[in-house]
Enzyme design. Sequence first.
Site, PDB file in Angstrom:
ATOM      1  N   HIS A   1       0.838  -1.205   0.000  1.00 32.38           N
ATOM      2  CA  HIS A   1       0.000   0.000   0.000  1.00 32.38           C
ATOM      3  C   HIS A   1       0.872   1.254   0.000  1.00 32.38           C
ATOM      4  O   HIS A   1       1.857   1.356   0.712  1.00 32.38           O
ATOM      5  CB  HIS A   1      -1.049  -0.007   1.108  1.00 32.38           C
ATOM      6  CG  HIS A   1      -0.569   0.211   2.508  1.00 32.38           C
ATOM      7  ND1 HIS A   1      -0.363   1.455   3.046  1.00 32.38           N
ATOM      8  CD2 HIS A   1      -0.298  -0.662   3.501  1.00 32.38           C
ATOM      9  CE1 HIS A   1       0.007   1.338   4.311  1.00 32.38           C
ATOM     10  NE2 HIS A   1       0.065   0.062   4.617  1.00 32.38           N
TER      11      HIS A   1
ATOM     12  N   ASP B   1       5.516   2.249   7.530  1.00 30.97           N
ATOM     13  CA  ASP B   1       4.148   1.882   7.136  1.00 30.97           C
ATOM     14  C   ASP B   1       3.616   2.888   6.126  1.00 30.97           C
ATOM     15  O   ASP B   1       2.951   3.844   6.504  1.00 30.97           O
ATOM     16  CB  ASP B   1       3.257   1.814   8.374  1.00 30.97           C
ATOM     17  CG  ASP B   1       1.877   1.278   8.075  1.00 30.97           C
ATOM     18  OD1 ASP B   1       1.687   0.720   6.984  1.00 30.97           O
ATOM     19  OD2 ASP B   1       0.986   1.433   8.930  1.00 30.97           O
TER      20      ASP B   1
ATOM     21  N   GLU C   1      -5.378   1.891   1.825  1.00 30.19           N
ATOM     22  CA  GLU C   1      -5.331   0.733   2.728  1.00 30.19           C
ATOM     23  C   GLU C   1      -5.696   1.157   4.139  1.00 30.19           C
ATOM     24  O   GLU C   1      -6.442   0.486   4.831  1.00 30.19           O
ATOM     25  CB  GLU C   1      -3.926   0.109   2.717  1.00 30.19           C
ATOM     26  CG  GLU C   1      -3.837  -1.234   3.447  1.00 30.19           C
ATOM     27  CD  GLU C   1      -3.457  -1.143   4.921  1.00 30.19           C
ATOM     28  OE1 GLU C   1      -3.465  -2.166   5.599  1.00 30.19           O
ATOM     29  OE2 GLU C   1      -3.165  -0.018   5.403  1.00 30.19           O
ATOM     30  N   GLU C   2      -5.150   2.309   4.550  1.00 35.46           N
ATOM     31  CA  GLU C   2      -5.319   2.733   5.943  1.00 35.46           C
ATOM     32  C   GLU C   2      -6.769   3.082   6.275  1.00 35.46           C
ATOM     33  O   GLU C   2      -7.150   3.094   7.439  1.00 35.46           O
ATOM     34  CB  GLU C   2      -4.403   3.934   6.242  1.00 35.46           C
ATOM     35  CG  GLU C   2      -2.910   3.638   6.082  1.00 35.46           C
ATOM     36  CD  GLU C   2      -2.353   2.734   7.183  1.00 35.46           C
ATOM     37  OE1 GLU C   2      -3.125   2.285   8.048  1.00 35.46           O
ATOM     38  OE2 GLU C   2      -1.135   2.479   7.153  1.00 35.46           O
TER      39      GLU C   2
ATOM     40  N   ASP D   1       3.876  -5.139   3.783  1.00 34.24           N
ATOM     41  CA  ASP D   1       3.339  -4.050   4.586  1.00 34.24           C
ATOM     42  C   ASP D   1       4.147  -3.976   5.871  1.00 34.24           C
ATOM     43  O   ASP D   1       3.994  -4.807   6.758  1.00 34.24           O
ATOM     44  CB  ASP D   1       1.851  -4.317   4.879  1.00 34.24           C
ATOM     45  CG  ASP D   1       1.173  -3.125   5.534  1.00 34.24           C
ATOM     46  OD1 ASP D   1       1.856  -2.131   5.831  1.00 34.24           O
ATOM     47  OD2 ASP D   1      -0.052  -3.205   5.760  1.00 34.24           O
TER      48      ASP D   1
ATOM     49  N   HIS E   1       2.129   4.463  13.000  1.00 36.16           N
ATOM     50  CA  HIS E   1       1.014   5.392  12.778  1.00 36.16           C
ATOM     51  C   HIS E   1       1.204   6.745  13.469  1.00 36.16           C
ATOM     52  O   HIS E   1       0.234   7.414  13.828  1.00 36.16           O
ATOM     53  CB  HIS E   1      -0.321   4.755  13.194  1.00 36.16           C
ATOM     54  CG  HIS E   1      -0.829   3.773  12.189  1.00 36.16           C
ATOM     55  ND1 HIS E   1      -2.058   3.157  12.289  1.00 36.16           N
ATOM     56  CD2 HIS E   1      -0.279   3.305  11.043  1.00 36.16           C
ATOM     57  CE1 HIS E   1      -2.234   2.352  11.237  1.00 36.16           C
ATOM     58  NE2 HIS E   1      -1.167   2.410  10.481  1.00 36.16           N
TER      59      HIS E   1
END
Length: 413
Positions: free
Chosen positions: A226, A238, A272-273, A301, A380
């Site tokens: 992603h 990420d 994706e998130e 990922d 994140h």
Amino acid sequence: MGHLNALQAIAEANNGNRAAGTPGYAASLAYVEARLQRAGYQTHRQQFSYDRPDFTRATLQRTVPTRTEYAVGRDHRPLAYSGTGSVTAPVTAVDLNLGGDRTTTSGCEASDFTGFPRGTIALVQRGTCQFAAKVDHAVEAGASGVVVLNQGNDPSRLGVFSGTLGRQARVPVLGTTFDLGAEWAATPSTTLTLAVDATVARVTTENLVADTPLGAAERTVVVGAHLDGVIKGPGINDNASGVAAVLETAVRFAELGIQPRNRVRFAFWGAEEDGLHGSAHYVAQLDEAGRRGTARYLNLDMVGSPKPVASVYGGGEPGSGWPAGSGAIQTVLTDFLTSQGVTPQVVRFRASDHAPFLSAGIPVGGLYTGAENGADPCYHQACDRVETINRDMLGLMADAAAHTTLTFAQSPD
Ligand SMILES: [Zn+2]
């Protein structure tokens, strides 16, 4: 590392992130596209749209027996697709299990709401069934709002959490910590005021794919990562890490003039998130021939975690229920890593872009180096930057991805 630096610079030039639907995402896609084209690929953008639920206000107070103000983010958070509205009402605990193992089916059955006082706020516990089922039953029983307390059955399920109802609810729905929920349940006459202003934005974004010019289309090997990140940071582990490994594999395939027996499709997913929207769209638009012609999917990922735990997806494990052929991917990845002196752990999570392939019956495998238990303290967050990347692990994972892609590109079956 060049790709990671480029993607971080893109985030820094675009409000610090590369989230779907933002200029940072558009610039990320343009970067990967240009790099693929420079290597000689024809690229294809695949546009799609989806709903992104959000909120502009979420407040929670206890008004009885004493007045207490709770903070959004720390004490509570609306579930995605919460209804909009403000309600003050007593709390009714619904089939909670606050002791022992905290196994619970709270709110999962309509019968949990037998005798439920209409107009009160339902206090249900996370666990067993989907949030939407609990909320549906509560609304049917006349609840004016719903508060879901975290399950409390292990340390990762104590605090405030994110969750989605999947579709619009009619009443405000907040998630809260296990401790707060347990406190209210133990305090007779607890009355809460909760208010949510919920929004749903329509987001239009794109996937990017590029195929090797040669190779049997009916045995296509898809390798993907992603390309979007979260709104809070530049998204380097990420998932610029996975993007870099896939992109560099594609570039080297072209530079080395590899003539694959089976077509390889390099894929960079959007959104994706926000819920695997890009990969789900890709799989949904495949016709029957396209689905049957997808021999395998390899997902990357998070492959450069600061304190990495080298991991492969465990589709080949007995009882995994994954499509036959997943085990072969696991074996190739595992054998390669072992040959490099690293014994990988096996993970069996579904929350990434391999999930839609799995649901379509396509064999999948993947690489992962961890987010939880300290593997990536910046997961994140704004600090998910190039400086935190474990370069040795990223290099090893990129090699494993390239080796595995080549193995299946040349596989006779
Ligand atoms: Zn990710």
